[in-house]
Scaffold this motif. Structure first.
Motif, mmCIF file in Angstrom:
data_model
loop_
_atom_site.group_PDB
_atom_site.id
_atom_site.type_symbol
_atom_site.label_atom_id
_atom_site.label_comp_id
_atom_site.label_asym_id
_atom_site.label_seq_id
_atom_site.Cartn_x
_atom_site.Cartn_y
_atom_site.Cartn_z
ATOM 1 N N ASP A 245 -22.177 19.023 -76.493
ATOM 2 C CA ASP A 245 -21.885 20.445 -76.284
ATOM 3 C C ASP A 245 -20.901 20.657 -75.138
ATOM 4 O O ASP A 245 -20.049 21.558 -75.193
ATOM 5 C CB ASP A 245 -23.186 21.208 -76.005
ATOM 6 N N ASP A 249 -17.539 22.619 -75.776
ATOM 7 C CA ASP A 249 -17.222 23.812 -74.978
ATOM 8 C C ASP A 249 -15.839 23.668 -74.339
ATOM 9 O O ASP A 249 -15.062 24.637 -74.280
ATOM 10 C CB ASP A 249 -18.275 24.016 -73.885
ATOM 11 N N ASN A 253 -12.631 26.174 -74.984
ATOM 12 C CA ASN A 253 -11.899 26.809 -73.880
ATOM 13 C C ASN A 253 -10.427 26.426 -73.909
ATOM 14 O O ASN A 253 -9.552 27.264 -73.645
ATOM 15 C CB ASN A 253 -12.521 26.410 -72.543
#
Length: 562
Positions: A245, A249, A253
């Motif tokens: 994760d 992530d 981004n």
């Protein structure tokens, strides 16, 4: 002269526990005066960190990293002019005298990393230009490369000698016993947990000409991916998901920043909430873009860590340049692709690939009636994936690059996605199968050019989520399609065999490539110890504390371990 000699010694290192180690140190002994004259400034550390990366690229290392993780799987068969030691592995006739049982090159990388971690703090204490953050980053890089090497070793040999002490003194013998798979894995995990936040997030902006360094150097995301992989093997699925994760992530981004800075890209899109490179970019009619970006150009948006060969003039990717093909103009390398991976894919009803799957056409090439390994070899692939009933309907166009300068990828985004899917399956949570299917389908949709506005999915959730077994089979099949010839397949089969507690599934899949002596090979592979390589003959002689893998104690080398 003393400083020059020491520079060579420290930069090159020497593998511990090896005959070559003692020989090397006898020729070039170290002393305290020489050491004090060398490890005094930031540049000394920087050059040795670079040496850690360079050691991964040498022939003896890159050939083993690729071969150990791939050759015993169903992906590879006999090619052209194959050396006998490679042919014997293909026949599952692996003897301790086989050169590919030698781990010297990998321990050389480890020793370089040990040397950096040993001396960097001392340099930081005396060089005001060498900050603590820089030291921690250097040590994080060295620790990660060391852990990666040990990870390869335990997946190949199971139990291996483990040390974090550098071989810098001719009095050090490094005659040490092998530590267990579990001990080495746990130790590497603990080391990475300590340094993971010391690695940099990015070296350069994504639009820089030097952006490749973000995936050809150890970053925080590279350590997260390595930790996820190690936790997957350990069976700590919550930790595996956690680190997956973190990488996902970061990529989300990164994608959001690209959109804000440049507008929505035409070659990257969200599959669910995961950004991936489109196989058919917006406005184009031909597929192949994802392969061209990831493997043809290298250091793509999806890359997490890969060895950089593109502009090297002294180090070549001989694994691709010799084993996959023989130079840029030949399709005949030491190894070839089995017919069942590619034959009649475009006709449909193939057991592995849908006829719309770009990975079939980019990973395996056709040369008359023969099939060759084309991943990393092709520079560009272009084809159409609609209204296909035969090979000619594809309009397949390919061009080769220079195979010996192809980058080699350790981790990329698809790997993280599928590691998380596997962890969700094995965790067995109530909705884990549905989460896992969505992740697997993300990778499959990209490969088949299924976007939010085009054809329906090629996978149907109701066909798989009814049982753990069917989900595991789906996961293994998707990893097989996605990572063909990336040095992962045999390790995948070993990981499942360890989890299953038997080699049944490994045998069923790995023996699909064989035409002759199939039953004999199946019987041999049933031995639970046979899935690991034997210790080399030279190592057993040099280190009496090593005990040979029981599966290899019969035959020519049995006297070494009596």
């Amino acid at each position: 002269m003393k400083k020059t000699i020491n520079n060579i010694i420290i930069a090159l290192g020497a593998s511990f526990g090896l005959t070559s180690c003692s020989d090397f140190l006898d020729i070039l002994p170290l002393n305290d005066v020489v050491l004090e004259n060398y490890w005094t400034e930031k540049s000394d550390v920087t050059s040795n960190v670079n040496g850690c990366y360079e050691a991964l690229e040498i022939n003896e290392c890159i050939n083993r990293l690729g071969l150990w993780g791939e050759i015993r799987s169903e992906n590879m068969r006999l090619g052209t002019n194959v050396p006998n030691e490679v042919n014997e592995i293909l026949k599952e006739n692996i003897l301790p005298s086989n050169p590919y049982c030698s781990w010297a090159a990998i321990y050389d990388v480890i020793n370089r990393c040990n040397t950096v971690c040993h001396y960097a703090p001392g340099v930081q204490a005396i060089d005001p230009n060498y900050t603590e953050d820089e030291m921690r980053s250097d040590m994080a890089q060295a620790s990660a490369i060391r852990a990666l090497c040990y990870f390869y070793l335990i997946r190949t040999f199971r139990d291996v000698p483990y040390s974090k002490e550098p071989s810098i003194d001719d009095a050090q013998r490094y005659i040490i016993p092998a530590s267990s798979f579990e001990t080495v894995l746990d130790t590497c995990i603990a080391d990475l947990e300590k340094v993971k936040d010391d690695a940099v997030r990015r070296y350069y902006a994504d639009d820089s000409n030097n952006a490749y360094r973000n995936s050809s150097r150890i970053t925080r995301q590279a350590i997260y991916a390595l930790l996820a992989d190690m936790y997957l093997w350990k069976g700590d699925y919550d930790k595996c998901i956690h680190y997956c994760d973190l990488v996902l992530d970061f990529k989300r981004n990164q994608y959001d920043e690209m959109v804000i800075r440049d507008g929505a890209p035409t070659d990257i899109a969200l599959f669910g909430d995961i950004p991936m490179i489109l196989d058919k970019p917006v406005g184009r009619t031909q597929c192949g873009n994802s392969y061209n970006s990831i493997f043809g150009s290298g250091n793509s948006f999806e890359s997490i860590f890969e060895i950089y060969f593109r502009t090297n003039t002294t180090r070549l990717n001989t694994w691709v340049g010799r084993f996959y093909v023989d130079g840029a103009n030949s399709n005949n390398g030491y190894l070839s692709a089995p017919d069942f991976l590619r034959k009649d894919v475009a006709v449909g009803n193939h057991t592995i690939f849908k006829k719309t799957d770009c990975r079939a056409y980019s990973s395996v090439g056709v040369d008359g009636s023969r099939y060759f390994i084309s991943k990393y070899v092709y520079q560009n692939v272009s084809f159409k994936n609609q209204n296909i009933t035969s090979e000619k309907d594809l309009g397949l166009m390919t061009s080769k690059g220079t195979p010996t300068v192809s980058n080699w990828i350790f981790y990329r985004l698809s790997d993280v996605i599928l590691m998380k899917a596997e962890a969700e399956i094995e965790r067995g949570a109530e909705d884990g199968y549905k989460k896992a299917f969505a992740l697997i389908n993300t990778v499959n949709k990209r490969a088949n050019d299924v976007t939010n506005t085009s054809r329906s999915d090629t996978l149907k959730m109701e066909d798989y989520v009814s049982s753990k077994e069917s989900m595991e089979e789906l996961l293994l099949a998707e990893r097989h399609r996605e990572f063909l010839y990336e040095g992962k397949r045999w390790f995948d089969l070993v990981r499942f065999a360890r989890r299953d507690g038997n080699n049944d599934r490994l045998i069923t899949l790995a023996t699909r490539k064989y035409i002759e002596n199939v039953n004999a090979i199946k019987i041999k592979l049933a031995n639970p110890n046979i899935i690991y390589f034997p210790y080399s003959k030279s190592e057993l002689k040099a280190n009496p504390l090593l005990k040979q893998n029981p599966a290899y104690m019969a035959g020519e080398d049995s006297e070494l371990t009596k």
